[in-house]
Scaffold this active site. Structure first.
Site, PDB file in Angstrom:
ATOM      1  N   GLU A 126       0.808  -1.237   0.000  1.00  0.00           N
ATOM      2  CA  GLU A 126       0.000   0.000   0.000  1.00  0.00           C
ATOM      3  C   GLU A 126       0.842   1.291   0.000  1.00  0.00           C
ATOM      4  OE1 GLU A 126      -1.925  -3.023   0.315  1.00  0.00           O
ATOM      5  OE2 GLU A 126      -3.512  -1.528   0.273  1.00  0.00           O
ATOM      6  N   TYR A 140       3.505   1.963   2.008  1.00  0.00           N
ATOM      7  CA  TYR A 140       4.160   2.298   3.283  1.00  0.00           C
ATOM      8  C   TYR A 140       5.672   2.024   3.180  1.00  0.00           C
ATOM      9  CZ  TYR A 140      -0.520   2.769   5.265  1.00  0.00           C
ATOM     10  OH  TYR A 140      -1.802   3.176   5.532  1.00  0.00           O
ATOM     11  N   ARG A 190       2.433  -8.859   4.162  1.00  0.00           N
ATOM     12  CA  ARG A 190       1.484  -8.292   3.186  1.00  0.00           C
ATOM     13  C   ARG A 190       2.298  -7.748   2.022  1.00  0.00           C
ATOM     14  NH1 ARG A 190      -3.916  -4.845   3.807  1.00  0.00           N
ATOM     15  NH2 ARG A 190      -4.623  -5.232   1.695  1.00  0.00           N
ATOM     16  N   HIS A 194      -1.507   3.861  -1.582  1.00  0.00           N
ATOM     17  CA  HIS A 194      -2.567   4.809  -1.233  1.00  0.00           C
ATOM     18  C   HIS A 194      -2.596   6.008  -2.181  1.00  0.00           C
ATOM     19  CE1 HIS A 194      -4.068   2.670   2.103  1.00  0.00           C
ATOM     20  NE2 HIS A 194      -3.050   2.868   2.906  1.00  0.00           N
ATOM     21  N   GLN A 239     -17.663   5.095   3.960  1.00  0.00           N
ATOM     22  CA  GLN A 239     -18.134   6.315   4.607  1.00  0.00           C
ATOM     23  C   GLN A 239     -17.876   6.373   6.106  1.00  0.00           C
ATOM     24  OE1 GLN A 239     -21.898   6.615   1.921  1.00  0.00           O
ATOM     25  NE2 GLN A 239     -22.054   8.231   3.418  1.00  0.00           N
TER      26      GLN A 239
HETATM   27  P1  NAP Z   1     -26.312  17.707  -1.314  1.00  0.00           P
HETATM   28  O1  NAP Z   1     -25.078  16.927  -1.165  1.00  0.00           O
HETATM   29  O2  NAP Z   1     -26.717  18.622  -0.247  1.00  0.00           O
HETATM   30  O3  NAP Z   1     -26.145  18.539  -2.684  1.00  0.00           O
HETATM   31  C1  NAP Z   1     -27.117  19.396  -3.131  1.00  0.00           C
HETATM   32  C2  NAP Z   1     -26.604  20.168  -4.346  1.00  0.00           C
HETATM   33  O4  NAP Z   1     -27.604  21.008  -4.789  1.00  0.00           O
HETATM   34  C3  NAP Z   1     -25.399  21.010  -4.059  1.00  0.00           C
HETATM   35  O5  NAP Z   1     -24.492  20.871  -5.123  1.00  0.00           O
HETATM   36  C4  NAP Z   1     -25.953  22.444  -3.990  1.00  0.00           C
HETATM   37  O6  NAP Z   1     -24.943  23.263  -4.519  1.00  0.00           O
HETATM   38  C5  NAP Z   1     -27.186  22.366  -4.858  1.00  0.00           C
HETATM   39  N1  NAP Z   1     -28.289  23.178  -4.369  1.00  0.00           N
HETATM   40  C6  NAP Z   1     -28.754  23.252  -3.107  1.00  0.00           C
HETATM   41  N2  NAP Z   1     -29.813  24.090  -3.043  1.00  0.00           N
HETATM   42  C7  NAP Z   1     -30.009  24.540  -4.306  1.00  0.00           C
HETATM   43  C8  NAP Z   1     -30.939  25.437  -4.878  1.00  0.00           C
HETATM   44  N3  NAP Z   1     -31.874  26.024  -4.148  1.00  0.00           N
HETATM   45  N4  NAP Z   1     -30.854  25.674  -6.197  1.00  0.00           N
HETATM   46  C9  NAP Z   1     -29.916  25.075  -6.949  1.00  0.00           C
HETATM   47  N5  NAP Z   1     -28.991  24.231  -6.456  1.00  0.00           N
HETATM   48  C10 NAP Z   1     -29.045  23.955  -5.141  1.00  0.00           C
HETATM   49  O7  NAP Z   1     -27.551  16.783  -1.570  1.00  0.00           O
HETATM   50  P2  NAP Z   1     -27.727  15.517  -2.505  1.00  0.00           P
HETATM   51  O8  NAP Z   1     -26.817  15.493  -3.662  1.00  0.00           O
HETATM   52  O9  NAP Z   1     -29.176  15.488  -2.737  1.00  0.00           O
HETATM   53  O10 NAP Z   1     -27.314  14.312  -1.583  1.00  0.00           O
HETATM   54  C11 NAP Z   1     -27.996  14.076  -0.381  1.00  0.00           C
HETATM   55  C12 NAP Z   1     -27.113  13.319   0.565  1.00  0.00           C
HETATM   56  O11 NAP Z   1     -26.982  11.993   0.113  1.00  0.00           O
HETATM   57  C13 NAP Z   1     -25.727  13.886   0.666  1.00  0.00           C
HETATM   58  O12 NAP Z   1     -25.563  14.567   1.891  1.00  0.00           O
HETATM   59  C14 NAP Z   1     -24.831  12.725   0.636  1.00  0.00           C
HETATM   60  O13 NAP Z   1     -24.263  12.477   1.902  1.00  0.00           O
HETATM   61  C15 NAP Z   1     -25.693  11.539   0.318  1.00  0.00           C
HETATM   62  N6  NAP Z   1     -25.162  10.911  -0.898  1.00  0.00           N
HETATM   63  C16 NAP Z   1     -23.836  10.687  -1.016  1.00  0.00           C
HETATM   64  C17 NAP Z   1     -23.342  10.099  -2.140  1.00  0.00           C
HETATM   65  C18 NAP Z   1     -21.875   9.843  -2.303  1.00  0.00           C
HETATM   66  O14 NAP Z   1     -21.087  10.145  -1.422  1.00  0.00           O
HETATM   67  N7  NAP Z   1     -21.435   9.311  -3.391  1.00  0.00           N
HETATM   68  C19 NAP Z   1     -24.187   9.760  -3.164  1.00  0.00           C
HETATM   69  C20 NAP Z   1     -25.525  10.028  -3.024  1.00  0.00           C
HETATM   70  C21 NAP Z   1     -26.014  10.612  -1.894  1.00  0.00           C
HETATM   71  P3  NAP Z   1     -25.041  24.852  -4.591  1.00  0.00           P
HETATM   72  O15 NAP Z   1     -25.806  25.262  -3.380  1.00  0.00           O
HETATM   73  O16 NAP Z   1     -23.608  25.301  -4.597  1.00  0.00           O
HETATM   74  O17 NAP Z   1     -25.700  25.130  -5.863  1.00  0.00           O
HETATM   75 FE1  SF4 Z   2     -16.944   0.615   5.693  1.00  0.00          FE
HETATM   76 FE2  SF4 Z   2     -19.258  -0.348   6.607  1.00  0.00          FE
HETATM   77 FE3  SF4 Z   2     -19.194   1.015   4.299  1.00  0.00          FE
HETATM   78 FE4  SF4 Z   2     -18.158  -1.459   4.506  1.00  0.00          FE
HETATM   79  S1  SF4 Z   2     -20.314  -0.879   4.715  1.00  0.00           S
HETATM   80  S2  SF4 Z   2     -17.215   0.283   3.544  1.00  0.00           S
HETATM   81  S3  SF4 Z   2     -17.298  -1.392   6.557  1.00  0.00           S
HETATM   82  S4  SF4 Z   2     -18.714   1.821   6.330  1.00  0.00           S
END
Ligand code: NAP
Ligand code: SF4
Length: 683
Positions: free
Chosen positions: A168, A170, A218, A256, A343
């Protein structure tokens, strides 16, 4: 019920001086608990639970042999007799449950996030701000002694062996590869010189611990960085290490700092097992396959075919400590599958927080989040069968409450049903399978296809009502937002609408990126994406004919991306800044490779037949698109909650609001599942 489906996985492995009870290893995972002496009782319970769950061999998180090797300031170290009693708490707990455990010796080298860092050469890593000092000849000798002393102390502490972290990126990788080893003395240059440090470490460790102690090494079988080793070098190093006294080879994939994903959910299952299998052909001692193995069928196939001798899984044991016992009892469908989201585990580690698990909030909190039998059986209603509702209902019912779970949809899952539509997120379906089985086993009464009303809830005389109704997508106030070109991400992910070839996505949060990947996927390519296609996209040569196993990425050479996409946000700065630390870069790289135009600092002016009019960088611009997909965040949906006064004055039921229904900002499943479990544990 006993297992007839996975017999090879459950076969013992005789190492000559000791026997492992099955072929499953819980790989090393840094929890954060190993860094503070006062957390060792918690660490001991964490390992006890997993030893009880039947795993054949476990490996601790990385423990440094000296101060220079710290990953973080004051990280876990074993270099004094005074550290031994702490470690003994862990080994005693594991042995009381009939398990075996190795301590991982990890010298971080230039990956250390602290000022004493050392490496083969004074070359800073791209992922740490600290420039290392090149170890002197004296420093190298001292380091070898520190490894040997550390291993000897591990034996005194009761460990069954050590794992020497040689992958990884290290310290030992840093000596092994020309990428980081530019020395001109006898520790650099040829592969014979570059491998001198790991080989002498293994020799000295073996001399310190004797013959009847496991030394697992490893070994980095695929570096996935420029200046990494070729396959011939990987084999030459392995054979010298075997000669020096290694008992088992674990395999490591990618440094990494590599820009190839190796463990996130979009990496195909068991993607790198063939590389471990090739190593097995070159050495006599047992070889372990690792990375993206999370369920027993793949694991069984690898052992049954003779490809490898053992499989290692780290995160799957955070998700489910009982993984092996469930397999042995023929209850694999009850496994809480690791969805490889990172996460709550790796993202926490990189944020210097205790590692836990999104799908199992008890991981790392075994002594703090305890589901005790309820003292008084209550009638509990849970409204909403998304991540929060499923978690609350399961825990409450397992504690003995009579639980009814309502959902307006005809199946459980909530937002997870959307997530699993995204290419590369197929694992989310496993969580629904798991909760389905768990809710049934706990005796939860499911009422689906009913949008339950407050009156219906009142009529059933519940003691507790948990509102977990989630969110509604936010509709931004942009002139023309009602235009026929405008659709919600729900319509897209539920396949109610098939957007045209030119699409703009408003909002660059997790869902904006997910929708981007969904729209870029060519339906002609099956899902989950086949391994060969994935290797081609990312430029991976599993035969490692090139240095580090890299080939030029070729996806961008494809005639055209499947769609022309724009991804927009109003705030300035990098898009996707809020995505997970260890997975966000993968999503950004995927979109970049497919030519997605990502714009920050955007002002939305209006939507009309021509498309979306924006102002960006002071200039107006028209994005001529077929569809505009709204991914602009969420608002809570909690219409069933009584107002605050009614909720506190009424004798019963007591109302609780959790998950997105309580707080849609930064809504995520990790918070929802934990919050629900904590609430249900206290009802
Ligand atoms: P979010 O992460 O809060 O993103 C919302 C987006 O919309 C932002 O880019 C924001 O940017 C924009 N926005 C907010 N209010 C707005 C408005 N009034 N008009 C136009 N644009 C606006 O929410 P999400 O994408 O719906 O995701 C929800 C949650 O699901 C997240 O917190 C995340 O943790 C989780 N999630 C994570 C993943 C991942 O990590 N891959 C995937 C899916 C969901 P601006 O305000 O700059 O425009
Ligand atoms: Fe990590 Fe749990 Fe997500 Fe698996 S499910 S990657 S152990 S947080």
């Amino acid at each position: 019920m006993t297992n007839t489906l996975h017999p090879n996985l459950l076969k013992p492995l005789d190492l000559g001086f000791t026997t492992l009870k099955n072929r499953v290893i819980m790989g090393s995972m840094h929890t954060g608990l190993e860094d503070r002496f006062y957390n060792y009782p918690k660490l001991a319970e964490y390992f006890r639970e997993r030893a009880r769950g039947g795993v054949g061999l476990m490996v601790t998180g990385g423990i440094s042999p000296n101060r220079q090797g710290w990953l973080l300031p004051f990280g876990g170290t074993l270099n004094s007799i005074f550290d031994v009693p702490n470690h003994r708490k862990v080994t005693t707990a594991v042995h009381e449950e009939g398990g075996k455990i190795l301590m991982q010796i990890l010298h971080a080298g230039r990956y250390g996030y602290q000022p004493f860092v050392v490496s083969a050469s004074a070359k800073k890593s791209p992922i740490s701000p600290f420039k290392p000092k090149a170890l002197t000849e004296r420093g190298i000798r001292a380091t070898i002694r520190d490894y040997a002393r550390c291993a000897g102390l591990a034996r005194q502490a009761g460990y069954d062996g050590v794992e020497i972290m040689g992958s990884e990126g290290y310290l030992l990788s840093q000596f092994l590869c020309t990428r980081t080893n530019q020395r001109t003395d006898r520790w650099g240059g040829s592969i014979e010189n570059r491998m001198r440090l790991p080989v002498e470490i293994v020799q000295q460790v073996r001399a310190a611990v004797g013959a009847d102690f496991i030394i697992m090494f490893r070994h980095s079988v695929l570096d996935l960085v420029e200046g990494g080793n070729t396959w011939d070098e990987v084999v030459q190093v392995a054979q010298a290490l075997e000669q020096a006294g290694v008992s088992i080879f674990n395999t490591g994939i990618g440094w990494h700092e590599a820009r190839i994903p190796t463990i996130v959910t979009s990496v195909p299952r068991a993607a790198f097992a063939s590389v471990a299998a090739r190593l097995r052909q070159a050495v006599k001692v047992p070889v372990v396959a690792s990375n993206r193995i999370n369920m027993p069928d793949e694991a069984e196939a690898l052992i049954a075919s003779g490809a490898v001798d053992l499989v290692s899984m780290a995160r799957p044991f955070l998700a489910d400590p009982e993984w092996v016992n469930k397999v042995a009892a023929g209850r694999a469908d009850e496994i809480n599958t690791c969805i490889a989201c990172n996460q709550a585990c790796l993202d926490h580690t990189f944020a210097n927080k205790r590692a836990t698990c999104l799908v199992n909030p008890r991981a790392g909190f075994e002594t703090e989040l305890v589901y005790r039998p309820a003292t008084r059986k209550k009638r509990v209603a849970v409204v909403g069968a998304g991540p929060a509702g499923m978690s609350a209902a399961a825990v409450a019912a397992e504690r003995g409450h009579a639980v009814t779970l309502f959902d307006s949809s005809d199946s459980i899952g909530g937002q997870f049903k959307l997530a699993m539509q995204v290419p590369g997120k197929e694992e989310f379906a496993q969580t629904l399978r798991y909760f389905g089985a768990r809710l049934q086993a706990a005796g939860v009464k499911l009422v689906l296809g009913l949008r339950v009303t407050r009156e219906q809830l009142s009529a059933q005389e519940f003691d507790e009502v948990i509102i977990a109704t989630g969110i509604v997508p936010r509709i931004p106030a942009i002139p023309g937002v009602g235009h026929a070109k405008v659709v919600s991400y729900l319509d897209v992910l539920q396949r109610k609408v098939t957007p045209g070839k030119r699409v703009v996505i408003i909002g660059a949060g997790g869902i904006g990126f997910d929708v981007g990947e969904f729209l870029l996927h060519d339906p002609a390519i099956p899902l989950p994406v086949p391994l060969a296609h994935w290797c081609h996209e990312w430029g991976v040569d599993l035969n490692a004919m090139t240095q580090g196993g890299l080939t030029p990425p070729t996806a961008h050479e494809a005639p055209q991306p499947y769609r022309q996409l724009y991804l927009l946000q109003r705030k300035a700065g990098k898009l996707g800044a809020g995505l997970g630390k260890t997975s966000g870069w993968v999503h950004r790289a995927t979109l970049q490779r497919n030519g997605v135009e990502m714009l920050a600092g955007v002002e939305y002016l209006r939507i009309d037949d021509a498309g979306l009019h924006i102002r960006v960088g002071g200039a107006e611009r028209l994005l001529e698109v077929d569809h505009i997909v709204l991914c602009a965040g969420q608002d809570p949906l909690a219409e069933l909650m009584p107002d605050a006064k009614a909720a506190t004055t009424a004798a019963a039921p007591r109302f609780h609001c959790i998950g997105g229904a309580a707080l849609a900002v930064e809504l995520d499943a990790k918070r929802a599942i934990r919050e629900a479990a904590v609430l249900a544990a206290g009802l």
